[in-house]
Motif scaffolding. Structure first.
Motif, PDB file in Angstrom:
ATOM      1  N   ILE A 134       0.794  -1.134  -0.062  1.00  0.00           N
ATOM      2  CA  ILE A 134      -0.141   0.195  -0.077  1.00  0.00           C
ATOM      3  C   ILE A 134       0.809   1.414   0.203  1.00  0.00           C
ATOM      4  CG2 ILE A 134      -0.422  -0.076   2.492  1.00  0.00           C
ATOM      5  CD1 ILE A 134      -3.245   1.184   0.384  1.00  0.00           C
ATOM      6  N   THR A 135       2.059   1.423   0.820  1.00  0.00           N
ATOM      7  CA  THR A 135       2.883   2.491   0.812  1.00  0.00           C
ATOM      8  C   THR A 135       3.514   2.650  -0.436  1.00  0.00           C
ATOM      9  OG1 THR A 135       4.157   1.322   2.121  1.00  0.00           O
ATOM     10  CG2 THR A 135       2.868   2.982   3.552  1.00  0.00           C
ATOM     11  N   LEU A 136       3.948   1.272  -0.936  1.00  0.00           N
ATOM     12  CA  LEU A 136       4.569   1.233  -2.283  1.00  0.00           C
ATOM     13  C   LEU A 136       4.018   1.985  -3.356  1.00  0.00           C
ATOM     14  CD1 LEU A 136       7.567   0.416  -2.548  1.00  0.00           C
ATOM     15  CD2 LEU A 136       6.659  -1.574  -3.409  1.00  0.00           C
ATOM     16  N   LEU A 137       2.410   1.530  -3.385  1.00  0.00           N
ATOM     17  CA  LEU A 137       1.584   2.098  -4.336  1.00  0.00           C
ATOM     18  C   LEU A 137       1.450   3.637  -4.336  1.00  0.00           C
ATOM     19  CD1 LEU A 137      -0.941  -0.618  -4.454  1.00  0.00           C
ATOM     20  CD2 LEU A 137       0.289   0.211  -6.721  1.00  0.00           C
ATOM     21  N   ALA A 138       1.259   4.165  -2.874  1.00  0.00           N
ATOM     22  CA  ALA A 138       1.086   5.151  -2.752  1.00  0.00           C
ATOM     23  C   ALA A 138       2.313   6.032  -2.996  1.00  0.00           C
ATOM     24  CB  ALA A 138       0.615   5.582  -1.176  1.00  0.00           C
TER      25      ALA A 138
END
Lengths: 271, 248
Positions: B69-73
């Protein structure tokens, strides 16, 4: 206040990511209900585009402009600067509509260029002018929303409108990460500039690419760190934001309804 | 001066003015209010299947590892920041990359469709590039058509064993050009010319935006190559880590 003033002066004439965000937080309409503001802006937008009438467009440009300058406390000169952002597209787009190319001599005004004619018809010119003001009115309506509602509040409106939780969460995170990365990029650029990294076109391209590459590496590292930080604070797949409850008043609803009806009336009379 | 000459002068002034006042060249975002309502809705509907498939692919990735999730964000924020930066330009006008070609090469096209629509919303409300009613049309041209072409070309050239740098350049440049062509067609469909219809109108829009968009596409290609070289030099490990994001 002093600090705010300074910041204000500093931001003048800039088109950075911070400009519109900054005005949204200091807006005089901050205390109005978020959903109300978003819905009103969208309704004005739809009426302005849907009615497609030059008087409606001009009314929207002026009234929403006043709302933005007085209500949202955006200095007039800054507002003009903001309205200038889409001008390149607008001018080119309207020129493309006003002019036509044809192999036959058509239209009221034309010039012959050996192989083809450049022509303009009165109808096309009028269409381009109408479109010019319609688009400016629509931009004003969008600014009313963007300059009065901080992104956090806006995302919350989307959440209430049942946009999937995953998207809402991604939006919340992306919004925060944008400013972190912009900040890092700004510092990288400053240090590159001070080392003559932007002295000519070729060097600039090299520096730009290297900074962007470094920014990417850094963003991946930060993503890792932030996830760990979130987990250690009890992140379980959902970030919960507390929000101030802002009530919609009767006067606000009546005011907006009257305004929208007035727009329709202007269209009806001008028809 | 004859009447004909006068007309010619007026026309040439109009043209010079149109090209002279180009203070900011965006990567062909259709501005707010430019499209009639029917087209806004139509393009939005066309985007839905792509967005759904993007949504499900992202959901799958998150199920595999919540950490994504943080990677995508971060990926979304990265594409936004890259597209918000002034890029070096020869003429002194201020232009921006799309960054979607780079995003497609790094993260794969279906993830970019969802990240792209979020980035486009933020571009509209934070930078005033593009708009809310034109979101559907812009999403289709910039977050779906462009990235898919970029990714397709990149994969194809990789299979043909073309030099990596050449393929990155071509992928980014052609993706950009394709976005510009799709946008021109979108504009032409909404505003067909009175003589010659949609086709003539598409030629007009292609022609009038060419002086700004063609150099932009080439610069975007070069910059993407430089970024990829930097990443290959310094981020071998990270590039491998994002590999799992690449699969659609």
């Amino acid at each position: 206040m002093e600090g705010q003033k300074h910041r204000h002066k500093h931001r003048h004439h800039s088109h950075g990511v911070q400009t519109m965000d900054f005005y949204a937080y200091q807006s005089g309409l901050r205390q109005w209900n978020g959903s109300y503001k978003v819905l009103s802006a969208l309704l004005i937008l739809i009426l302005c585009i849907g009615l497609n009438d030059i008087w409606v467009s001009l009314t929207v440009i002026v009234t929403v402009g006043m709302l933005n300058v007085i209500g949202n406390r955006v200095p007039f000169r800054q507002y003009v600067e903001l309205m200038k952002i889409p001008i390149a597209f607008l001018v080119l787009g309207c020129v493309a509509i006003a002019f036509g190319i044809s192999t036959k001599p058509v239209g009221e005004y034309r010039i012959y260029l050996k192989w083809f004619y450049f022509y303009m018809t009165k109808a096309d010119i009028w269409k381009a002018i109408e479109l010019f003001f319609k688009a400016l009115g629509a931009v004003g309506a969008m600014y009313f929303m963007a300059l009065s509602t901080p992104v956090g509040e806006l995302i919350n409106v989307l959440r209430k409108a049942h946009v999937p939780k995953l998207i809402v969460e991604l939006m919340n995170m992306i919004y925060r990460f944008i400013f972190i990365l912009t900040d890092v990029q700004g510092r990288m650029k400053r240090s590159a500039v001070s080392r003559l990294g932007y002295i000519d076109f070729k060097t600039s391209c090299g520096s730009f690419g290297k900074i962007a590459g470094n920014l990417f590496i850094l963003s991946l590292k930060k993503a890792d760190t932030y996830y760990d930080a979130m987990i250690s604070r009890g992140y379980d797949g959902e970030i919960r934001f507390l929000e101030e409850e802002k009530k919609v008043t009767f006067v606000q609803i009546a005011g907006m309804a009257a305004y929208l009806i007035a727009l329709v009336l202007i269209w009806y009379i001008g028809r | 001066m004859t009447k004909h000459q006068k007309k010619l002068i007026v026309l040439s002034i109009a043209f010079a003015a149109a090209f002279g006042i180009v203070p900011q060249v965006n990567a062909m975002h259709i501005m707010e209010g430019y499209l009639p309502l029917g087209f806004c809705i139509g393009w939005g509907v066309i985007c839905v299947p792509f967005l759904l498939s993007g949504f499900f692919s992202i959901q799958k990735k998150l199920k595999a590892n919540r950490k994504n999730i943080t990677l995508l964000a971060m990926a979304g924020a990265f594409v936004f920041v890259i597209s918000s930066l002034k890029i070096p330009s020869v003429t002194g006008s201020c232009s921006h990359m799309t960054g979607t070609g780079l995003g497609a090469i790094l993260f794969g096209p279906s993830a970019v469709s969802i990240l792209g629509i979020i980035v486009l919303i933020f571009q509209a409300i934070l930078l005033a590039h593009g708009g809310l009613t034109t979101l559907g049309a812009n999403t289709f041209s910039m977050a779906i058509a462009g990235p898919f072409v970029s990714y397709g070309i990149f994969v194809l050239l990789k299979k043909l064993k073309v030099n990596r740098r050449v393929s990155v350049f071509l992928a980014a440049m052609l993706g950009d050009l394709f976005t510009y062509c799709v946008t021109s067609v979108q504009l032409a469909l909404a505003y067909p010319s009175s003589e010659g219809g949609v086709a003539a109108s598409a030629v007009k829009f292609l022609g009038i935006f060419a002086p700004t968009q063609l150099p932009l596409a080439i610069i975007e290609g070069f910059l993407t190559v430089i970024i990829m070289i930097t990443l290959e030099n310094y981020a071998q490990k990270e590039l491998k880590d994002t590999k799992y994001l690449e699969e659609a």
